[in-house]
Design an enzyme around this catalytic site. Structure first.
Site, PDB file in Angstrom:
ATOM      1  CB  CYS A 127      -0.408  -0.009   0.784  1.00 29.96           C
ATOM      2  SG  CYS A 127      -1.863   1.452   1.309  1.00 29.96           S
ATOM      3  CB  CYS A 130      -0.932   2.135   3.945  1.00 27.85           C
ATOM      4  SG  CYS A 130      -1.831   2.047   2.990  1.00 27.85           S
ATOM      5  CG  ASP A 131       3.379   0.634   4.628  1.00 20.91           C
ATOM      6  OD1 ASP A 131       2.539   1.480   5.596  1.00 20.91           O
ATOM      7  OD2 ASP A 131       3.078  -0.144   4.321  1.00 20.91           O
TER       8      ASP A 131
END
Ligand code: NAP
Length: 296
Positions: A127, A130-131
């Site tokens: 992701c 997200c990261d």
């Protein structure tokens, strides 16, 4: 006793909940992770009719709130088992439904390479939104040639020093508009016809080996974003509904399953086009049919 228990709080499940809630049904949504499904990771949705340029997070949050506002119960509990008479088991509780809608979506396909699980969260991610922020100024790679990989590469190009976009064929599967955007970025290098064959790193990811035309080479990167498609995870429902050989929930008409009181909606069903638009349409249809066919 709930009129409808919906498994999954992605766009399909939440839309089903919205329709059922607005029909004054007693509805429970069960979700093991967070609301929104995959769309919550999309930076920008541009192909949802009438709402251009909305973030996946905003879309999902508005939908979640809209569903709560019509009185639907949403419990963050992972479903472990469903039995024939529509009892639904989570680690915490046992619920009884009159009907069930399965809207469990899909999961990221894994590379299947040694060290993948060990390096997850230590350089490997599924992701980018997200990261991605962990890789500011670093060299990273995105693996895949679909819309997710293209969007991830564009997103990461704003954060990372350099982005290698690695795909196995000589052409992308994703939209041409995104392909052009990727090609216009100075810090994205597209590596065609290549497969990742090895992961390096003892504590964190240090690099990958790729194979192109039988030639192997190492690329030094600190982040690898895997975007090679999605797979269903429906094995736990195989005692109550039929699955396709690929593991999707089989449905002859895109709404009904092999169990008369269990319906299906969204990416987890056997279908051709897995998009936000088709997921919400599925959710509306499944709820409407469940209400109509099993009204007291
Ligand atoms: P996808 O469209 O299925 O693309 C998967 C990519 O991974 C393809 O390039 C595929 O290569 C490659 N691949 C598959 N298995 C592989 C393997 N074992 N090793 C190496 N490469 C492999 O998946 P996605 O990008 O996750 O998208 C999923 C769905 O969501 C699609 O319908 C997509 O359109 C939709 N989506 C839409 C948007 C949007 O509209 N903004 C954004 C994201 C996702 P081949 O092409 O060679 O098979």
């Amino acid at each position: 006793m709930y009129d409808i228990i919906i498994v999954g709080a992605g766009p399909a499940g939440l839309t089903a909940a919205l329709y059922a809630g607005r029909a004054n049904k007693k509805v429970l949504v069960l979700e093991g992770k967070t609301y929104g499904g995959q769309i919550i990771n999309s930076m920008r949705i541009d192909n949802y009719p009438g709402i251009p340029n909305v973030s996946g997070f905003d879309f999902a949050t508005n939908l979640y709130q809209q569903v709560k506002d019509v009185g639907v119960e949403i419990h963050m509990e992972a479903v472990l088992k469903i039995d024939e008479d529509l009892k639904v088991y989570t680690a915490q509780h046992e619920y009884q439904g009159k009907t069930i809608i399965l809207a469990t979506g899909v999961e990221s396909r894994k590379l299947g390479l040694e060290k993948e699980d060990f390096l997850l969260g230590k350089g490997i991610s599924y992701c980018a939104t997200c990261d991605g922020a962990f890789f500011k100024g670093k060299n990273v790679a995105v693996y895949g040639g679909g819309n997710t990989a293209l969007e991830d590469a564009i997103y990461l190009s704003h954060l990372a020093n350099k982005v290698f976009l690695i795909l196995r064929r000589d052409q992308f599967r994703g939209e041409e508009r995104l392909v052009q955007e990727v090609k216009n970025k100075n810090n994205i290098e597209i590596v065609y016809q290549s497969m990742i064959t090895e992961l390096f790193g003892n504590d964190t990811l240090e690099g990958i080996e790729i194979e192109s035309n039988h030639q192997k080479r190492k690329i030094d990167i600190e982040g690898l974003f895997v975007a090679i498609g999605k797979v269903p995870n429906n094995e736990m429902f195989s005692n109550v509904v039929s699955l396709t050989p690929e593991g999707y929930i089989a449905s002859s008409d895109g709404i009904h399953t092999s169990h008369p009181k269990i319906y299906v909606a969204g990416d987890t069903r056997d279908k051709e086009l897995r998009q936000l638009t088709t997921a919400v349409a599925d959710g509306a249809m499944a709820a409407t049919k469940a209400i109509k066919e099993w009204e007291d």
